[in-house]
Design an enzyme around this catalytic site. Structure first.
Site, PDB file in Angstrom:
ATOM      1  N   LYS A 165       2.271 -10.439  -3.647  1.00 38.15           N
ATOM      2  CA  LYS A 165       3.153  -9.340  -3.241  1.00 38.15           C
ATOM      3  C   LYS A 165       4.553  -9.876  -2.939  1.00 38.15           C
ATOM      4  CE  LYS A 165      -0.804  -6.923  -1.267  1.00 38.15           C
ATOM      5  NZ  LYS A 165      -1.575  -6.732  -0.025  1.00 38.15           N
ATOM      6  N   GLY A 191       0.825  -1.221   0.000  1.00 38.60           N
ATOM      7  CA  GLY A 191       0.000   0.000   0.000  1.00 38.60           C
ATOM      8  C   GLY A 191       0.852   1.261   0.000  1.00 38.60           C
TER       9      GLY A 191
HETATM   10  N1  HSE Z   1      -6.689  -6.814   0.494  1.00 38.79           N
HETATM   11  C1  HSE Z   1      -5.363  -6.324   0.573  1.00 38.79           C
HETATM   12  C2  HSE Z   1      -4.893  -6.421   1.993  1.00 38.79           C
HETATM   13  C3  HSE Z   1      -5.274  -4.884   0.157  1.00 38.79           C
HETATM   14  O1  HSE Z   1      -5.703  -6.776   2.844  1.00 38.79           O
HETATM   15  O2  HSE Z   1      -3.741  -6.164   2.264  1.00 38.79           O
HETATM   16  C4  HSE Z   1      -4.658  -4.579  -1.122  1.00 38.79           C
HETATM   17  O3  HSE Z   1      -3.543  -5.291  -1.439  1.00 38.79           O
END
Ligand code: HSE
Length: 439
Positions: free
Chosen positions: A207, A136
């Site tokens: 990620k 984020g």
């Molecule tokens: N759904 C993801 C999280 C947010 O909970 O980290 C965006 O990557």
């Protein structure tokens, strides 16, 4: 200001898309002063032009065909925030083909098509920026790519899914069940549209693949990562963890094994020692620890999800793209530099482990399980079966084994034998105990 006003095409006006649009307008003076470049949002592609949205937009900017952004020769930079992998792939590909730098936050797209898109980026000399795809608002992509460039990275360990961290924190601190905690996360808008990926570990895995690519120089396919989610964790595991001096976190672990020239790459719920900073990362927050041979350990912390943190990352990339548009033939977008990275099979990875069995509460049950561990050469550091953790069902109890460091494959074989014991019921819960060794 330098040169003409740069023109931006924005694809997607959902939560993050509207955040990006608002941030570009709200902080225009600051951004233009810092970048010494003026800009304008020229076109916005949306799925449905008639939909009511939470952001005020000049209707004449809207189109329901993303090709209008790619085909408009006036547009200098494209921001992809439509999500998914099908149309997003077509859009990013087409924009790069046309020589337009692309900013995206789409981790699933990079996990699936990273190799192809970075190859295209290299061929065309056109950058693809993706700070928002991981962590984020935490500037981890630029940090790995640029600020830490000096380092051989020995390990990256992080909490990179806000929803699962929120769920684990609520289970730990409020005693909620997984389902109750997930409902809370959904009502606050943290979870993915399909929270399955948050809970089964695949959002973190996507990620993690991006972090591994940045740290080791080549895109890796999803077969390279071993993924276990948090679905089997129960409130009782938190009581055991607390008593033993740990917290439970869903960790991505990326560790380079120099001797084998291979990368350990996994997402698994893990015991984190209560003294380690990562154990203090609660709720929707993310944190990523990076160990480099020159810098030592660094930890990046911040909001890993949500409209504004993600928009901050996207707009950072947009400004970078704008600056680099002024330098023809040069960009700092990621380009693979390694031939390929060998992944270590998960069976060969080694840690200590916590294993909780549900067992028939009778004489000899501890001994029968301990015997099997011993037959597989696995040492036991401690056992626990406190009365207070009993789930209330007459005649059954939880039995926990804390194991010395062993191979994952060796443990699976032992568990295969233990499952056959008539005194053991259901699936054991296995959590890694992370050591946080830096090499
Ligand atoms: N759904 C993801 C999280 C947010 O909970 O980290 C965006 O990557």
């Amino acid at each position: 200001m330098v040169g003409e006003t740069l023109q931006i095409g924005l694809a997607g006006l959902g939560t993050v898309g509207s955040g990006v649009y608002e941030a570009l307008l709200r902080n225009r003076d600051l951004l233009e002063a810092r970048a010494q470049i003026s800009y304008q949002v020229r076109r916005i592609a949306v799925r449905d032009k008639t939909r009511k949205r939470g952001v005020e937009v000049d209707e004449t900017l809207l189109t329901d065909d993303w090709r209008d952004l790619v085909d408009d020769d006036e547009i200098d930079i494209v921001i992809e925030l439509i999500g998914g992998t099908t149309e997003a792939y077509q859009l990013v590909r087409a924009a790069l083909e046309k020589g337009k730098p692309v900013v995206t936050g789409n981790k699933a797209l990079l996990a699936e098509y990273g190799s192809t898109l970075f190859r295209l980026s290299r061929e065309k000399g056109v950058p693809l920026y993706f700070e928002a795809s991981c962590g984020g608002g935490i500037p981890i992509v630029q940090s790995l790519q640029h600020s830490l460039i000096c380092n051989k990275v020995s390990a990256v360990v992080g909490i990179i899914n806000g929803t699962s961290n929120y769920v684990l924190t609520a289970m730990d601190k409020e005693g909620l069940s997984l389902r109750e905690a997930l409902q809370q996360a959904q009502s606050l808008g943290y979870a993915e549209p399909d929270p399955l990926l948050d809970i089964n570990g695949w959002d973190a895995a996507h990620k993690g693949l991006i972090l591994a690519m940045l740290a080791y120089g080549a895109p890796l396919g999803s077969e390279a990562i071993s993924v276990t989610g948090i679905e089997h964790i129960e409130p009782v595991d938190f009581s055991f963890a607390r008593r033993l001096g740990y917290t439970i976190k869903l960790l991505v672990v990326i560790r380079y094994h120099e001797r084998r020239n291979a990368l350990e790459l996994r997402v698994q719920p893990s015991f984190v020692p209560q003294q380690h900073l990562l154990s203090k990362v609660d709720g929707v927050f993310n944190a990523i620890a990076v160990c480099g041979d020159i810098v030592g350990e660094t930890i990046f912390y911040g909001r890993g999800a949500g409209k504004n943190p993600t928009s901050s990352a996207v707009v950072g990339d947009v400004v970078l793209a704008m600056r680099e548009c002024r330098l023809p033939g040069y960009h700092t977008g990621f380009l693979p530099y390694a031939e390929g990275v060998k992944a270590l099979p998960v069976e060969a990875t080694e840690t200590s482990c916590y294993v909780r069995f549900r067992v028939k509460d009778c004489h000899g049950v501890i001994a029968s399980i301990a015997t099997i561990f011993s037959q597989h050469d696995i040492g036991i550091a401690a056992t626990s079966s406190a009365e207070g953790e009993h789930d209330g069902t007459e005649g059954w109890n939880h039995l926990v084994f804390m194991l010395h460091v062993c191979c994952w494959g060796q443990l699976q074989e032992a568990l295969g034998d233990i499952r056959k014991l008539p005194t053991v019921v259901g699936e054991p819960v296995v959590l890694r105990i992370e050591s946080f060794q830096t090499s």
